[in-house]
Write a protein that holds these residues in place. Sequence first.
Motif, PDB file in Angstrom:
ATOM      1  N   UNK A 235       0.849  -1.172   0.000  1.00 29.70           N
ATOM      2  CA  UNK A 235       0.000   0.000   0.000  1.00 29.70           C
ATOM      3  C   UNK A 235       0.901   1.244   0.000  1.00 29.70           C
ATOM      4  N   UNK A 236       0.298   2.335  -0.347  1.00 29.32           N
ATOM      5  CA  UNK A 236       1.005   3.612  -0.340  1.00 29.32           C
ATOM      6  C   UNK A 236       0.588   4.391   0.911  1.00 29.32           C
ATOM      7  N   UNK A 237       1.504   4.686   1.827  1.00 18.18           N
ATOM      8  CA  UNK A 237       1.143   5.381   3.057  1.00 18.18           C
ATOM      9  C   UNK A 237       0.392   6.697   2.841  1.00 18.18           C
ATOM     10  N   UNK A 238       0.701   7.426   1.781  1.00 15.94           N
ATOM     11  CA  UNK A 238       0.013   8.692   1.563  1.00 15.94           C
ATOM     12  C   UNK A 238      -1.482   8.468   1.358  1.00 15.94           C
ATOM     13  N   UNK A 239      -1.850   7.387   0.705  1.00  8.52           N
ATOM     14  CA  UNK A 239      -3.269   7.078   0.493  1.00  8.52           C
ATOM     15  C   UNK A 239      -3.930   6.740   1.827  1.00  8.52           C
ATOM     16  N   UNK A 240      -3.238   5.990   2.648  1.00 13.28           N
ATOM     17  CA  UNK A 240      -3.780   5.657   3.965  1.00 13.28           C
ATOM     18  C   UNK A 240      -3.931   6.909   4.818  1.00 13.28           C
ATOM     19  N   UNK A 241      -2.960   7.818   4.753  1.00 17.54           N
ATOM     20  CA  UNK A 241      -3.023   9.056   5.549  1.00 17.54           C
ATOM     21  C   UNK A 241      -4.171   9.957   5.107  1.00 17.54           C
TER      22      UNK A 241
ATOM     23  N   UNK B  48      -5.616   1.908  -9.851  1.00 21.24           N
ATOM     24  CA  UNK B  48      -5.055   1.711  -8.510  1.00 21.24           C
ATOM     25  C   UNK B  48      -4.379   0.349  -8.406  1.00 21.24           C
ATOM     26  N   UNK B  49      -5.015  -0.686  -8.953  1.00 24.03           N
ATOM     27  CA  UNK B  49      -4.393  -2.018  -8.937  1.00 24.03           C
ATOM     28  C   UNK B  49      -3.082  -2.014  -9.735  1.00 24.03           C
ATOM     29  N   UNK B  50      -3.061  -1.299 -10.862  1.00 24.30           N
ATOM     30  CA  UNK B  50      -1.832  -1.224 -11.656  1.00 24.30           C
ATOM     31  C   UNK B  50      -0.729  -0.514 -10.879  1.00 24.30           C
ATOM     32  N   UNK B  51      -1.079   0.564 -10.204  1.00 21.13           N
ATOM     33  CA  UNK B  51      -0.076   1.285  -9.418  1.00 21.13           C
ATOM     34  C   UNK B  51       0.489   0.390  -8.332  1.00 21.13           C
ATOM     35  N   UNK B  52      -0.397  -0.378  -7.679  1.00 24.60           N
ATOM     36  CA  UNK B  52       0.078  -1.285  -6.632  1.00 24.60           C
ATOM     37  C   UNK B  52       0.956  -2.375  -7.215  1.00 24.60           C
ATOM     38  N   UNK B  53       0.567  -2.931  -8.372  1.00 27.71           N
ATOM     39  CA  UNK B  53       1.373  -4.015  -8.951  1.00 27.71           C
ATOM     40  C   UNK B  53       2.729  -3.497  -9.415  1.00 27.71           C
ATOM     41  N   UNK B  54       2.758  -2.267  -9.879  1.00 26.26           N
ATOM     42  CA  UNK B  54       4.027  -1.652 -10.301  1.00 26.26           C
ATOM     43  C   UNK B  54       4.803  -1.081  -9.121  1.00 26.26           C
ATOM     44  N   UNK B  55       4.105  -0.938  -7.986  1.00 21.60           N
ATOM     45  CA  UNK B  55       4.690  -0.345  -6.773  1.00 21.60           C
ATOM     46  C   UNK B  55       5.148   1.087  -7.026  1.00 21.60           C
ATOM     47  N   UNK B  56       4.310   1.815  -7.794  1.00 21.98           N
ATOM     48  CA  UNK B  56       4.696   3.154  -8.229  1.00 21.98           C
ATOM     49  C   UNK B  56       3.452   4.005  -8.448  1.00 21.98           C
ATOM     50  N   UNK B  57       3.456   5.220  -7.894  1.00 22.63           N
ATOM     51  CA  UNK B  57       2.402   6.193  -8.177  1.00 22.63           C
ATOM     52  C   UNK B  57       2.902   7.129  -9.269  1.00 22.63           C
ATOM     53  N   UNK B  58       2.102   7.381 -10.286  1.00 16.50           N
ATOM     54  CA  UNK B  58       2.513   8.337 -11.317  1.00 16.50           C
ATOM     55  C   UNK B  58       2.792   9.714 -10.698  1.00 16.50           C
ATOM     56  N   UNK B  59       3.649  10.467 -11.335  1.00 15.88           N
ATOM     57  CA  UNK B  59       4.069  11.759 -10.796  1.00 15.88           C
ATOM     58  C   UNK B  59       2.886  12.700 -10.557  1.00 15.88           C
TER      59      UNK B  59
ATOM     60  N   UNK C  33       4.655   0.230   0.209  1.00 16.98           N
ATOM     61  CA  UNK C  33       5.068  -0.504   1.392  1.00 16.98           C
ATOM     62  C   UNK C  33       4.233  -1.771   1.457  1.00 16.98           C
ATOM     63  N   UNK C  34       4.884  -2.907   1.563  1.00 22.43           N
ATOM     64  CA  UNK C  34       4.158  -4.172   1.619  1.00 22.43           C
ATOM     65  C   UNK C  34       3.375  -4.238   2.930  1.00 22.43           C
ATOM     66  N   UNK C  35       2.090  -4.581   2.813  1.00 20.20           N
ATOM     67  CA  UNK C  35       1.227  -4.675   3.986  1.00 20.20           C
ATOM     68  C   UNK C  35       0.575  -6.036   4.021  1.00 20.20           C
ATOM     69  N   UNK C  36      -0.182  -6.260   5.061  1.00 18.74           N
ATOM     70  CA  UNK C  36      -0.946  -7.492   5.218  1.00 18.74           C
ATOM     71  C   UNK C  36      -1.897  -7.621   4.020  1.00 18.74           C
TER      72      UNK C  36
END
Length: 75
Positions: A1-7, A30-41, A66-69
């Motif tokens: 997950x991306x911490x900024x999204x959680x925040x 969102x699934x693509x961003x997670x699979x790539x482990x990258x948020x577009x600029x 960040x890898x999460x449960x």
Amino acid sequence: MFPIIEKLGGWSNAKGLLEKQGIGASDVAHRQWRSRKYLPQNVRLALKLEAAEQGVAVSDADCAFVKTDPALAAE
């Protein structure tokens, strides 16, 4: 997950914030961003600006994957 999204309150809230700014934020993207482990600029910038407006402290590290449960990542 991306911490900024959680925040910013999770994917549902972040998706709405991005869409208000004219950024296509489908669940597929969102699934693509997670699979790539990258948020577009443009997404990183929009989320950082929104966080600043809300008074939420974020850093560049919050935009990194960040890898999460796995149960939490299904959000």
